[in-house]
Design an enzyme around this catalytic site. Structure first.
Site, PDB file in Angstrom:
ATOM      1  N   HIS A 124      -2.597  -5.573   0.153  1.00  0.00           N
ATOM      2  CA  HIS A 124      -3.710  -4.604   1.628  1.00  0.00           C
ATOM      3  C   HIS A 124      -2.025  -4.914   2.557  1.00  0.00           C
ATOM      4  O   HIS A 124      -0.941  -5.976   2.679  1.00  0.00           O
ATOM      5  CB  HIS A 124      -4.545  -5.390   2.351  1.00  0.00           C
ATOM      6  CG  HIS A 124      -4.076  -6.681   2.826  1.00  0.00           C
ATOM      7  ND1 HIS A 124      -3.705  -7.590   3.656  1.00  0.00           N
ATOM      8  CD2 HIS A 124      -4.483  -7.407   1.510  1.00  0.00           C
ATOM      9  CE1 HIS A 124      -3.455  -8.877   3.618  1.00  0.00           C
ATOM     10  NE2 HIS A 124      -3.996  -9.113   2.554  1.00  0.00           N
ATOM     11  N   ASP A 125      -2.038  -3.630   3.456  1.00  0.00           N
ATOM     12  CA  ASP A 125      -1.578  -3.292   4.435  1.00  0.00           C
ATOM     13  C   ASP A 125       0.806  -2.983   4.398  1.00  0.00           C
ATOM     14  O   ASP A 125       1.462  -3.999   5.016  1.00  0.00           O
ATOM     15  CB  ASP A 125      -1.169  -4.394   5.566  1.00  0.00           C
ATOM     16  CG  ASP A 125      -2.846  -4.733   6.071  1.00  0.00           C
ATOM     17  OD1 ASP A 125      -2.756  -3.950   7.036  1.00  0.00           O
ATOM     18  OD2 ASP A 125      -3.593  -5.883   5.604  1.00  0.00           O
ATOM     19  N   GLY A 142       0.139  -9.161   0.899  1.00  0.00           N
ATOM     20  CA  GLY A 142      -0.112  -8.371   1.485  1.00  0.00           C
ATOM     21  C   GLY A 142       0.662  -8.494   2.429  1.00  0.00           C
ATOM     22  O   GLY A 142       1.868  -9.260   2.733  1.00  0.00           O
TER      23      GLY A 142
END
Length: 265
Positions: A124-125, A142
Site C-alpha cells: 500500500h501507498d 508500505g
C-alpha cells in the site's frame, strides 16, 4: 466496453467495469466493478483485478496476478483508496499490488515502462516510477518510493517508508532499510554501498562528464571520511565546477535533503 471476441467466455467481468474495446482477458480472470483498463492491455488467465484500480494502455499482465486487493494493513477500515498503473508495463506471474491507505496518500502508484517479474509484491501507498526493473520476489513494504530506472535484484526486501533513488542498482537478496541515494550500487544484509552504477548510466546515455560528476559524488559520500553534512556541502559546491552535471547534482541534493530514514552508508 471490451470486445466480446477478446474476452474468454469463462472470465467474470462486472458490468460496471470499464474496459477499452481492445483489452483482452484470459480464462477465469475476475475483474471488479471499479476497474478501468486502457487500450491494448492484456490480462492473463486467472488474474484478479479488484478495488478502485486504473490500468493504462499497452500493459501485459500475466496469469495469476492479483491487483487492487485491500492493503495488508490492520488499520485499513474499507476507506476508498486506489491503485493506479501507467502504460507499457510488464507484470509477470503471481504479482500482488495493493490499494493505498487513508493514512498516506490513499493511492499506490506504478508509472510507465516497468518490468516487474514474478512474485513481486508492491504494498500500500508505494510509488514506483518509470523504467524500473523489479526482479523475482522483490518485496516492497508500505510507503516505499522507487525512483525512475532503479533495479532491484531478486529476493530484495525493502523496509517501509524507504526511498530508493533514481538509477540505483540493488543486488540479489539485498536488505534495504535506509534510503539509497541516486546512482549507487548496493547489496547485502546488512546493506553496503559497493560503488556507483557506472555501466547502467552509460547505457542510458550519460556523458563522460556526467559520469565523472557522479563518481565524485560517490567519493564525497563514501570514500573521503566526511560527515554527511560536509559531504552535502561539497556536493553543492560541484554545481559551479561541473555545469554539465547540474541536474544530476541537484537530484542528489534533493534526495539527501528529503531523506527521513538516513541514507545507506
Amino acid at each position: 466496453m471490451a470486445s466480446a471476441s477478446l474476452i474468454h467466455p469463462t472470465a467474470v467481468i462486472d458490468p460496471a467495469a470499464q474496459l477499452d474495446t481492445s483489452v483482452s482477458v484470459g480464462p477465469y480472470a475476475v475483474i471488479g466493478p471499479d476497474v478501468r483498463i486502457g487500450a491494448n492491455t492484456k490480462v492473463g488467465a486467472h488474474c484478479v483485478i479488484e478495488g478502485a484500480t486504473t490500468i493504462g494502455c499497452d500493459n501485459q499482465i500475466f496469469q495469476f496476478a492479483s491487483l487492487g486487493a485491500q492493503p495488508q494493513d490492520k488499520k485499513y477500515a474499507g476507506e476508498p483508496t486506489r491503485l493506479v498503473i501507467g502504460d507499457r508495463n510488464t507484470v509477470r506471474e503471481f504479482c500482488t499490488f495493493n490499494l493505498g491507505t487513508a493514512q498516506d496518500r490513499g493511492e499506490t502508484t506504478i508509472g510507465d515502462d516497468n518490468w516487474i517479474m514474478a512474485y513481486v509484491h508492491i504494498a500500500h501507498d508505494c510509488i514506483v516510477g518509470k523504467n524500473t526493473i523489479l526482479a523475482n520476489n522483490a518485496t516492497l513494504a508500505g510507503h516505499v518510493h522507487v525512483d525512475d530506472w532503479a533495479i532491484l535484484g531478486g529476493l530484495t526486501g525493502v523496509h517501509q517508508f524507504t526511498h530508493i533513488g533514481a538509477h540505483v542498482m540493488a543486488g540479489f537478496a539485498s536488505h534495504i532499510s535506509q534510503d539509497v541515494p541516486p546512482f549507487m550500487m548496493v547489496d547485502g544484509n546488512p546493506l553496503a554501498v559497493r560503488g556507483f552504477n557506472a555501466e547502467g548510466l552509460r547505457r542510458r546515455g550519460f556523458t563522460p562528464e556526467r559520469l565523472a560528476a557522479v563518481k565524485q559524488m560517490h567519493k564525497l559520500l563514501y570514500r573521503q571520511g566526511l560527515t554527511l553534512e560536509a559531504a552535502k556541502q561539497a556536493i553543492d559546491a560541484m554545481k559551479a565546477d561541473r555545469p554539465e552535471a547540474v541536474q544530476d547534482v541537484e537530484r542528489m541534493q534533493a534526495f539527501l535533503t528529503a531523506s527521513t530514514r538516513g541514507i545507506a552508508r
